[in-house]
Design a protein around this motif. Structure first.
Motif, PDB file in Angstrom:
ATOM      1  N   HIS A   7       1.133  -1.571   0.185  1.00  0.00           N
ATOM      2  CA  HIS A   7       0.060   0.297  -0.006  1.00  0.00           C
ATOM      3  C   HIS A   7       1.661   1.000  -0.328  1.00  0.00           C
ATOM      4  CE1 HIS A   7      -4.131  -1.632   0.221  1.00  0.00           C
ATOM      5  NE2 HIS A   7      -3.102  -2.309   1.178  1.00  0.00           N
ATOM      6  N   ILE A   8       2.212   0.827   0.596  1.00  0.00           N
ATOM      7  CA  ILE A   8       3.463   2.403   0.952  1.00  0.00           C
ATOM      8  C   ILE A   8       3.325   3.249  -0.518  1.00  0.00           C
ATOM      9  CG2 ILE A   8       4.948   3.564   1.731  1.00  0.00           C
ATOM     10  CD1 ILE A   8       4.008   1.762   4.490  1.00  0.00           C
ATOM     11  N   ALA A   9       3.998   1.828  -0.852  1.00  0.00           N
ATOM     12  CA  ALA A   9       4.975   1.626  -2.819  1.00  0.00           C
ATOM     13  C   ALA A   9       3.440   2.020  -3.545  1.00  0.00           C
ATOM     14  CB  ALA A   9       5.685   0.364  -3.029  1.00  0.00           C
ATOM     15  N   PHE A  10       2.411   1.179  -3.508  1.00  0.00           N
ATOM     16  CA  PHE A  10       1.817   2.131  -4.527  1.00  0.00           C
ATOM     17  C   PHE A  10       1.238   3.573  -3.905  1.00  0.00           C
ATOM     18  CE2 PHE A  10      -2.050   1.908  -7.692  1.00  0.00           C
ATOM     19  CZ  PHE A  10      -3.125   2.086  -6.947  1.00  0.00           C
ATOM     20  N   LEU A  11       1.223   4.090  -2.888  1.00  0.00           N
ATOM     21  CA  LEU A  11       0.688   6.048  -2.828  1.00  0.00           C
ATOM     22  C   LEU A  11       2.252   6.111  -2.847  1.00  0.00           C
ATOM     23  CD1 LEU A  11      -0.847   5.192   0.370  1.00  0.00           C
ATOM     24  CD2 LEU A  11      -2.586   5.977  -1.536  1.00  0.00           C
ATOM     25  N   LEU A  12       2.850   5.510  -2.909  1.00  0.00           N
ATOM     26  CA  LEU A  12       4.566   6.337  -3.765  1.00  0.00           C
ATOM     27  C   LEU A  12       4.094   6.580  -5.477  1.00  0.00           C
ATOM     28  CD1 LEU A  12       7.005   5.673  -1.147  1.00  0.00           C
ATOM     29  CD2 LEU A  12       6.256   7.378  -0.616  1.00  0.00           C
ATOM     30  N   VAL A  13       4.034   5.633  -5.907  1.00  0.00           N
ATOM     31  CA  VAL A  13       4.175   5.566  -7.231  1.00  0.00           C
ATOM     32  C   VAL A  13       2.694   6.528  -7.972  1.00  0.00           C
ATOM     33  CG1 VAL A  13       3.208   4.144  -8.707  1.00  0.00           C
ATOM     34  CG2 VAL A  13       5.072   4.001  -7.026  1.00  0.00           C
ATOM     35  N   LEU A  14       1.635   7.043  -6.777  1.00  0.00           N
ATOM     36  CA  LEU A  14       0.613   7.706  -6.915  1.00  0.00           C
ATOM     37  C   LEU A  14       1.047   9.060  -6.962  1.00  0.00           C
ATOM     38  CD1 LEU A  14      -2.403   6.137  -5.981  1.00  0.00           C
ATOM     39  CD2 LEU A  14      -2.011   6.035  -8.655  1.00  0.00           C
ATOM     40  N   ALA A  15       1.702   9.120  -6.170  1.00  0.00           N
ATOM     41  CA  ALA A  15       2.102  10.623  -5.688  1.00  0.00           C
ATOM     42  C   ALA A  15       3.268  11.413  -6.538  1.00  0.00           C
ATOM     43  CB  ALA A  15       2.615  10.792  -3.963  1.00  0.00           C
ATOM     44  N   ALA A  16       4.072  10.285  -6.644  1.00  0.00           N
ATOM     45  CA  ALA A  16       5.012  10.854  -8.045  1.00  0.00           C
ATOM     46  C   ALA A  16       5.206  11.964  -9.167  1.00  0.00           C
ATOM     47  CB  ALA A  16       5.776   9.709  -8.280  1.00  0.00           C
ATOM     48  N   ASP A  17       5.647  12.765  -9.892  1.00  0.00           N
ATOM     49  CA  ASP A  17       5.649  13.491 -10.951  1.00  0.00           C
ATOM     50  C   ASP A  17       6.064  13.064 -12.035  1.00  0.00           C
ATOM     51  OD1 ASP A  17       6.873  16.807 -12.111  1.00  0.00           O
ATOM     52  OD2 ASP A  17       4.871  15.196 -13.080  1.00  0.00           O
ATOM     53  N   PHE A  18       4.918  12.392 -13.426  1.00  0.00           N
ATOM     54  CA  PHE A  18       5.596  11.358 -14.102  1.00  0.00           C
ATOM     55  C   PHE A  18       6.104  12.058 -15.330  1.00  0.00           C
ATOM     56  CE2 PHE A  18       4.315   7.558 -12.785  1.00  0.00           C
ATOM     57  CZ  PHE A  18       2.574   7.839 -11.934  1.00  0.00           C
ATOM     58  N   THR A  19       6.704  13.761 -15.128  1.00  0.00           N
ATOM     59  CA  THR A  19       7.066  14.168 -16.494  1.00  0.00           C
ATOM     60  C   THR A  19       8.892  14.014 -16.154  1.00  0.00           C
ATOM     61  OG1 THR A  19       7.125  16.039 -14.657  1.00  0.00           O
ATOM     62  CG2 THR A  19       5.735  16.012 -16.523  1.00  0.00           C
ATOM     63  N   ALA A  20       9.357  13.518 -16.738  1.00  0.00           N
ATOM     64  CA  ALA A  20      11.130  12.933 -17.072  1.00  0.00           C
ATOM     65  C   ALA A  20      11.767  14.491 -17.396  1.00  0.00           C
ATOM     66  CB  ALA A  20      11.100  12.266 -18.469  1.00  0.00           C
ATOM     67  N   SER A  21      12.961  14.413 -16.674  1.00  0.00           N
ATOM     68  CA  SER A  21      14.226  15.507 -16.773  1.00  0.00           C
ATOM     69  C   SER A  21      15.358  14.558 -16.566  1.00  0.00           C
ATOM     70  CB  SER A  21      13.436  16.602 -16.230  1.00  0.00           C
ATOM     71  OG  SER A  21      13.393  16.596 -15.073  1.00  0.00           O
ATOM     72  N   ALA A  22      16.222  15.943 -17.286  1.00  0.00           N
ATOM     73  CA  ALA A  22      18.185  14.785 -17.074  1.00  0.00           C
ATOM     74  C   ALA A  22      17.696  15.708 -15.814  1.00  0.00           C
ATOM     75  CB  ALA A  22      18.428  15.832 -18.433  1.00  0.00           C
ATOM     76  N   GLN A  23      18.732  14.816 -15.618  1.00  0.00           N
ATOM     77  CA  GLN A  23      19.500  15.450 -14.055  1.00  0.00           C
ATOM     78  C   GLN A  23      20.760  15.671 -13.869  1.00  0.00           C
ATOM     79  OE1 GLN A  23      17.621  13.154 -10.265  1.00  0.00           O
ATOM     80  NE2 GLN A  23      16.324  12.765 -11.877  1.00  0.00           N
ATOM     81  N   ASP A 156      16.286  22.353  -3.124  1.00  0.00           N
ATOM     82  CA  ASP A 156      15.472  20.890  -3.996  1.00  0.00           C
ATOM     83  C   ASP A 156      15.841  20.043  -2.517  1.00  0.00           C
ATOM     84  OD1 ASP A 156      16.353  18.838  -5.626  1.00  0.00           O
ATOM     85  OD2 ASP A 156      18.146  19.007  -5.425  1.00  0.00           O
ATOM     86  N   GLY A 157      15.081  18.348  -2.763  1.00  0.00           N
ATOM     87  CA  GLY A 157      14.867  17.662  -1.911  1.00  0.00           C
ATOM     88  C   GLY A 157      15.262  16.024  -2.576  1.00  0.00           C
ATOM     89  N   ASN A 158      15.460  15.356  -1.551  1.00  0.00           N
ATOM     90  CA  ASN A 158      15.444  14.277  -1.866  1.00  0.00           C
ATOM     91  C   ASN A 158      14.558  13.050  -1.087  1.00  0.00           C
ATOM     92  OD1 ASN A 158      17.656  14.116  -4.073  1.00  0.00           O
ATOM     93  ND2 ASN A 158      19.438  14.612  -2.138  1.00  0.00           N
ATOM     94  N   PHE A 159      14.732  11.917  -2.051  1.00  0.00           N
ATOM     95  CA  PHE A 159      13.450  10.328  -1.229  1.00  0.00           C
ATOM     96  C   PHE A 159      14.140   9.828  -0.983  1.00  0.00           C
ATOM     97  CE2 PHE A 159      10.427   7.280  -1.287  1.00  0.00           C
ATOM     98  CZ  PHE A 159       9.621   7.746   0.511  1.00  0.00           C
ATOM     99  N   GLY A 160      13.923   9.071  -0.325  1.00  0.00           N
ATOM    100  CA  GLY A 160      14.546   7.586  -0.036  1.00  0.00           C
ATOM    101  C   GLY A 160      13.856   6.243   0.541  1.00  0.00           C
ATOM    102  N   LEU A 161      14.146   5.192   0.472  1.00  0.00           N
ATOM    103  CA  LEU A 161      13.281   4.224   1.183  1.00  0.00           C
ATOM    104  C   LEU A 161      14.521   3.492   1.037  1.00  0.00           C
ATOM    105  CD1 LEU A 161       9.900   3.278  -1.061  1.00  0.00           C
ATOM    106  CD2 LEU A 161      10.437   3.595   1.794  1.00  0.00           C
ATOM    107  N   ALA A 162      14.704   2.229   2.684  1.00  0.00           N
ATOM    108  CA  ALA A 162      15.838   1.274   2.131  1.00  0.00           C
ATOM    109  C   ALA A 162      14.824  -0.005   3.043  1.00  0.00           C
ATOM    110  CB  ALA A 162      17.334   2.132   3.413  1.00  0.00           C
TER     111      ALA A 162
END
Length: 179
Positions: A7-23, A156-162
Motif C-alpha cells: 500500500h505504501i509503495a502504491f501511494l508513492l507511485v501515485l504521488a510521483a510526478d511522471f514528467t521526465a527531465s535530465a539530472q 531541492d530534496g531527495n527521497f529514499g527507502l531502505a
C-alpha cells in the motif's frame, strides 16, 4: 505487514510526478561505504555517528574532468528509530559547477529484530553555476552562450527507502525531487 508495504509503495507511485527531465547528480564511487551519499534513508543507520570526506578527481590531466568533493555527517537518534544527517558537496565538470547543502531525516519501522524498513527525506539548497569565460567558442553569434555566466540557486530534496533483512540491504532513491 507485506500488505502495508504494498500500500505504501502504491501511494508513492501515485504521488510521483511522471514528467521526465535530465539530472546532473554527482558521481561517487564510495557508495558502498557510505550509502547515505545517495539515499537519505540511510542517515543514522548504524549504531554510531559517521563522518565521511570524499574527494574524487576523474580523468586526471584532462581539462574539464569531473572533480567532486563531499562531506557527510549522520547519526542515529532515539534508540535507532530515527536518524539525522548533513551533506555538503561541490561538483565541477567542464564549465558547470554545483554546490549543495542538505539536511536529512530518516525514520525506521521495525518488523522484527532483523527486518526494518527505513524512510528518508532530505531538503536543502542547490547552487548551479555555468562559466563560459574559458570556453573556446567558434560561433560567437550563438544566442545560447551569449558570453554570460549563469547562476541559479534553488531548493531541492531527495527521497529514499531502505529495506534491511538479515544483512541484506535494498535501497531505492529519488534524487532532485523538485528539479
Amino acid at each position: 505487514m507485506i500488505k502495508r508495504i504494498k500500500h505504501i509503495a502504491f501511494l508513492l507511485v501515485l504521488a510521483a510526478d511522471f514528467t521526465a527531465s535530465a539530472q546532473q547528480v554527482p558521481l561517487y564511487s564510495q557508495y558502498y561505504f557510505n550509502p547515505f551519499i545517495y539515499n537519505p534513508a540511510y542517515s543514522g543507520i548504524g549504531e554510531y555517528a559517521n563522518a565521511f570526506l570524499i574527494h574524487r578527481l576523474q580523468w586526471r590531466g584532462m581539462p574539464g574532468g569531473p572533480l567532486t568533493t563531499a562531506l557527510t555527517l549522520d547519526a542515529p537518534l532515539k534508540e535507532n528509530k530515527t536518524g539525522i544527517g548533513l551533506s555538503l558537496f561541490n561538483d565541477k565538470t567542464g564549465y558547470t559547477e554545483r554546490f549543495g547543502l542538505y539536511g536529512s531525516y530518516a525514520y525506521r519501522v521495525s518488523f522484527s529484530e532483523e527486518t526494518h524498513l527505513q524512510f528518508g527525506l532530505n531538503l536543502g539548497a542547490l547552487d548551479n553555476r555555468v562559466d563560459f569565460t574559458g570556453a573556446n567558442i567558434k560561433d560567437v553569434s550563438d544566442p545560447a552562450l551569449a558570453f554570460q555566466n549563469k547562476r541559479a540557486t534553488t531548493i531541492d530534496g531527495n527521497f529514499g527507502l531502505a529495506f534491511l533483512f538479515k544483512g541484506l540491504d535494498v535501497g531505492f532513491s529519488i534524487p532532485q525531487i523538485m528539479g
